[in-house]
Design a protein around this motif. Structure first.
Motif, PDB file in Angstrom:
ATOM      1  N   ASP A 188       0.826  -1.199   0.000  1.00 30.39           N
ATOM      2  CA  ASP A 188       0.000   0.000   0.000  1.00 30.39           C
ATOM      3  C   ASP A 188       0.865   1.256   0.000  1.00 30.39           C
ATOM      4  O   ASP A 188       0.610   2.211  -0.750  1.00 30.39           O
ATOM      5  CB  ASP A 188      -0.918  -0.015   1.223  1.00 30.39           C
ATOM      6  N   ALA A 189       1.925   1.255   0.826  1.00 29.42           N
ATOM      7  CA  ALA A 189       2.828   2.403   0.848  1.00 29.42           C
ATOM      8  C   ALA A 189       3.640   2.489  -0.445  1.00 29.42           C
ATOM      9  O   ALA A 189       3.925   3.591  -0.939  1.00 29.42           O
ATOM     10  CB  ALA A 189       3.765   2.305   2.053  1.00 29.42           C
ATOM     11  N   TYR A 190       3.984   1.337  -1.022  1.00 35.39           N
ATOM     12  CA  TYR A 190       4.781   1.328  -2.257  1.00 35.39           C
ATOM     13  C   TYR A 190       3.975   1.880  -3.435  1.00 35.39           C
ATOM     14  O   TYR A 190       4.509   2.625  -4.265  1.00 35.39           O
ATOM     15  CB  TYR A 190       5.247  -0.096  -2.549  1.00 35.39           C
ATOM     16  N   LYS A 191       2.697   1.526  -3.515  1.00 33.51           N
ATOM     17  CA  LYS A 191       1.869   2.023  -4.617  1.00 33.51           C
ATOM     18  C   LYS A 191       1.663   3.531  -4.520  1.00 33.51           C
ATOM     19  O   LYS A 191       1.510   4.204  -5.542  1.00 33.51           O
ATOM     20  CB  LYS A 191       0.524   1.297  -4.612  1.00 33.51           C
ATOM     21  N   LYS A 192       1.668   4.048  -3.297  1.00 34.65           N
ATOM     22  CA  LYS A 192       1.530   5.487  -3.115  1.00 34.65           C
ATOM     23  C   LYS A 192       2.870   6.217  -3.200  1.00 34.65           C
ATOM     24  O   LYS A 192       2.899   7.451  -3.150  1.00 34.65           O
ATOM     25  CB  LYS A 192       0.886   5.783  -1.755  1.00 34.65           C
ATOM     26  N   SER A 193       3.963   5.433  -3.313  1.00 35.66           N
ATOM     27  CA  SER A 193       5.323   6.012  -3.363  1.00 35.66           C
ATOM     28  C   SER A 193       5.558   6.952  -2.189  1.00 35.66           C
ATOM     29  O   SER A 193       6.134   8.037  -2.329  1.00 35.66           O
ATOM     30  CB  SER A 193       5.558   6.741  -4.688  1.00 35.66           C
ATOM     31  N   ASN A 194       5.093   6.529  -1.036  1.00 40.10           N
ATOM     32  CA  ASN A 194       5.194   7.372   0.156  1.00 40.10           C
ATOM     33  C   ASN A 194       5.823   6.561   1.282  1.00 40.10           C
ATOM     34  O   ASN A 194       5.177   5.685   1.865  1.00 40.10           O
ATOM     35  CB  ASN A 194       3.808   7.878   0.567  1.00 40.10           C
ATOM     36  N   PHE A 195       7.097   6.851   1.561  1.00 36.51           N
ATOM     37  CA  PHE A 195       7.789   6.201   2.666  1.00 36.51           C
ATOM     38  C   PHE A 195       8.319   7.241   3.634  1.00 36.51           C
ATOM     39  O   PHE A 195       9.426   7.119   4.157  1.00 36.51           O
ATOM     40  CB  PHE A 195       8.934   5.326   2.142  1.00 36.51           C
ATOM     41  N   SER A 196       7.517   8.275   3.858  1.00 33.24           N
ATOM     42  CA  SER A 196       7.877   9.287   4.840  1.00 33.24           C
ATOM     43  C   SER A 196       7.702   8.717   6.244  1.00 33.24           C
ATOM     44  O   SER A 196       7.140   7.628   6.436  1.00 33.24           O
ATOM     45  CB  SER A 196       7.007  10.530   4.660  1.00 33.24           C
ATOM     46  N   THR A 197       8.173   9.474   7.218  1.00 33.32           N
ATOM     47  CA  THR A 197       8.069   9.000   8.603  1.00 33.32           C
ATOM     48  C   THR A 197       6.610   8.817   9.006  1.00 33.32           C
ATOM     49  O   THR A 197       6.251   7.828   9.669  1.00 33.32           O
ATOM     50  CB  THR A 197       8.752  10.009   9.538  1.00 33.32           C
ATOM     51  N   THR A 198       5.755   9.742   8.597  1.00 35.23           N
ATOM     52  CA  THR A 198       4.332   9.632   8.930  1.00 35.23           C
ATOM     53  C   THR A 198       3.718   8.392   8.300  1.00 35.23           C
ATOM     54  O   THR A 198       2.929   7.669   8.937  1.00 35.23           O
ATOM     55  CB  THR A 198       3.581  10.886   8.461  1.00 35.23           C
ATOM     56  N   SER A 199       4.076   8.116   7.044  1.00 33.22           N
ATOM     57  CA  SER A 199       3.541   6.940   6.362  1.00 33.22           C
ATOM     58  C   SER A 199       4.008   5.653   7.030  1.00 33.22           C
ATOM     59  O   SER A 199       3.230   4.700   7.173  1.00 33.22           O
ATOM     60  CB  SER A 199       3.959   6.956   4.890  1.00 33.22           C
ATOM     61  N   HIS A 203       1.389   2.956   8.601  1.00 37.70           N
ATOM     62  CA  HIS A 203       1.357   1.587   8.102  1.00 37.70           C
ATOM     63  C   HIS A 203       2.060   0.593   9.039  1.00 37.70           C
ATOM     64  O   HIS A 203       2.089  -0.602   8.746  1.00 37.70           O
ATOM     65  CB  HIS A 203       2.014   1.508   6.718  1.00 37.70           C
ATOM     66  N   ARG A 204       2.639   1.127  10.130  1.00 33.97           N
ATOM     67  CA  ARG A 204       3.359   0.282  11.089  1.00 33.97           C
ATOM     68  C   ARG A 204       4.446  -0.528  10.381  1.00 33.97           C
ATOM     69  O   ARG A 204       4.560  -1.750  10.556  1.00 33.97           O
ATOM     70  CB  ARG A 204       2.408  -0.651  11.836  1.00 33.97           C
ATOM     71  N   LEU A 205       5.242   0.169   9.597  1.00 34.02           N
ATOM     72  CA  LEU A 205       6.259  -0.491   8.791  1.00 34.02           C
ATOM     73  C   LEU A 205       7.625  -0.396   9.458  1.00 34.02           C
ATOM     74  O   LEU A 205       8.061   0.676   9.878  1.00 34.02           O
ATOM     75  CB  LEU A 205       6.335   0.148   7.400  1.00 34.02           C
ATOM     76  N   THR A 206       8.269  -1.546   9.560  1.00 32.33           N
ATOM     77  CA  THR A 206       9.675  -1.640   9.911  1.00 32.33           C
ATOM     78  C   THR A 206      10.325  -2.591   8.906  1.00 32.33           C
ATOM     79  O   THR A 206       9.646  -3.135   8.031  1.00 32.33           O
ATOM     80  CB  THR A 206       9.863  -2.177  11.341  1.00 32.33           C
TER      81      THR A 206
END
Length: 372
Positions: A188-199, A203-206
């Motif tokens: 979901d984050a990859y399709k939005k091309s958004n890997f900012s700190t907020t994103s 998305h609870r991504l590590t």
């Protein structure tokens, strides 16, 4: 002229062909509710296990051993059957020195299309279900793998999988194969091309949430197993005066890599950890520099807006029309927040190298204790 006239005579003597009746339209019956979970036409049954054929394992091992470059990858072919992804065949992809070159990408695409067409002509499996990649010391987090797997999960049934093969473990006598796919949160984050700190927080991504592992099984044909057992079985030497070491021979001699006491793996592991930590520090330095730039531009924009507000208050006190509000984004070029994807991938590499170091160190300590 005798032969053509004979053929014409035979053709004339045959009865005229009658027109074939038009085929009836096929009638499809609805799948009973009791069979809906058995016949997975709409890919509703989630993928539960990956089953590698023994021939595929042998091909990947051979490709990894014979490769002259550090990049070893290929396509996996097979069938997705009711929650089980059966990988029955594979073929290696050529490695180009300049993968960024458009010409190399087109050449690789033509090679893939040619191989799939050839497999289709000989009635072999030609359905792509994923790809494989050889890794070293357990580290496989990189941009290339993520991009290819994201493309596969967007195009293939059930998303396809990536099988990683650890060459370093195989060299120590323990062939390692693992299957992964990207998580839904990361996609979901990859399709939005958004890997900012907020994103990442939303998305609870590590680094541990980028990929999810799928259980993997290896299916060996009994006939192939019997054949391999005959190759490894030793037989008395035919030489009349053979040395004790050559008294018994076999086509595939036993390997004693598991008894190797050298610490070369530990040294290489530590070097990789140091290099990756340096890369992570450089990436974090770049991110911090960009964040300082963003903070400066935002401060300029805020000062400009505060000044304009004060001017409008003063003009209102003088019964003058307020100045029009301007678009701050056009006056000040505020850079977007930097992506944290590369930092996450580097953290994943550090974690993989650390786990590999732990396994290598523990096995080496056991060997040294056994020798003592």
């Amino acid at each position: 002229m005798a032969a053509p006239s004979m053929a014409a005579a035979l053709a004339a003597s045959l009865p005229a062909p009658t027109a074939a009746p038009a085929p009836a339209a096929p009638v499809y019956e609805a799948i009973p509710a009791s069979m809906a979970k058995v016949i997975d036409i709409e890919a509703e049954i989630s993928l539960q296990v990956v089953q590698l054929d023994g021939m595929v394992v042998s091909k990947i091992l051979k490709h990894s051993r014979d490769a002259t470059s550090g990049t070893v990858h290929g396509l996996l072919l097979g069938l997705d059957l009711d929650g089980t992804l059966e990988v029955s065949n594979s073929f290696a992809l050529p490695h180009h020195v300049s993968d960024e070159d458009e010409k190399s990408a087109k050449s690789s695409a033509r090679y893939q299309a040619s191989m799939l067409r050839s497999l289709r002509e000989v009635q072999a499996d030609d359905s792509v279900v994923g790809f494989y990649q050889a890794i070293n010391l357990g580290a496989f987090f990189n941009q290339s793998l993520v991009e290819i797997q994201a493309l596969h999960q967007d195009k293939l049934r059930h998303g396809g999988i990536v099988v990683v093969h650890d060459v370093s473990l195989t060299a120590r006598g323990n062939a390692s194969f693992r299957a992964f796919r990207l998580t839904s949160a990361f996609l979901d984050a990859y399709k939005k091309s958004n890997f900012s700190t907020t994103s990442l927080v939303n998305h609870r991504l590590t680094f541990s949430a980028i990929l999810e592992e799928i259980p993997l099984q290896v299916r060996v044909n009994p006939l192939l197993g019997s054949f391999l057992s005959t190759l490894t079985k030793s037989s008395p030497s035919t030489l009349p005066e053979a040395s004790p070491d050559a008294a018994r021979t076999s086509v595939v001699p036993p390997a004693f890599a598991a008894l190797d006491l050298r610490a070369s793996g530990l040294t290489r592991n530590l070097e990789q950890i140091i290099e990756t930590v340096d890369s992570y520090r450089n990436e974090e330095g770049n991110v911090a520099f960009l964040q300082r730039q963003i903070a400066r531009e935002r401060a300029k924009a805020e000062n400009y807006m505060a000044k304009r507000k004060e001017e409008n208050l003063a003009r209102a006190a003088q019964d003058l029309a307020p100045l029009p509000e301007e678009d701050v984004t056009r006056l000040f070029k505020i850079p977007p927040e930097p992506s944290r994807l590369e930092s996450m991938l580097l953290l994943g590499q550090i974690d993989a190298y650390a786990k590999s170091l732990e396994g290598t160190a523990s096995s080496s300590l056991l060997k040294m204790y056994g020798v003592r």
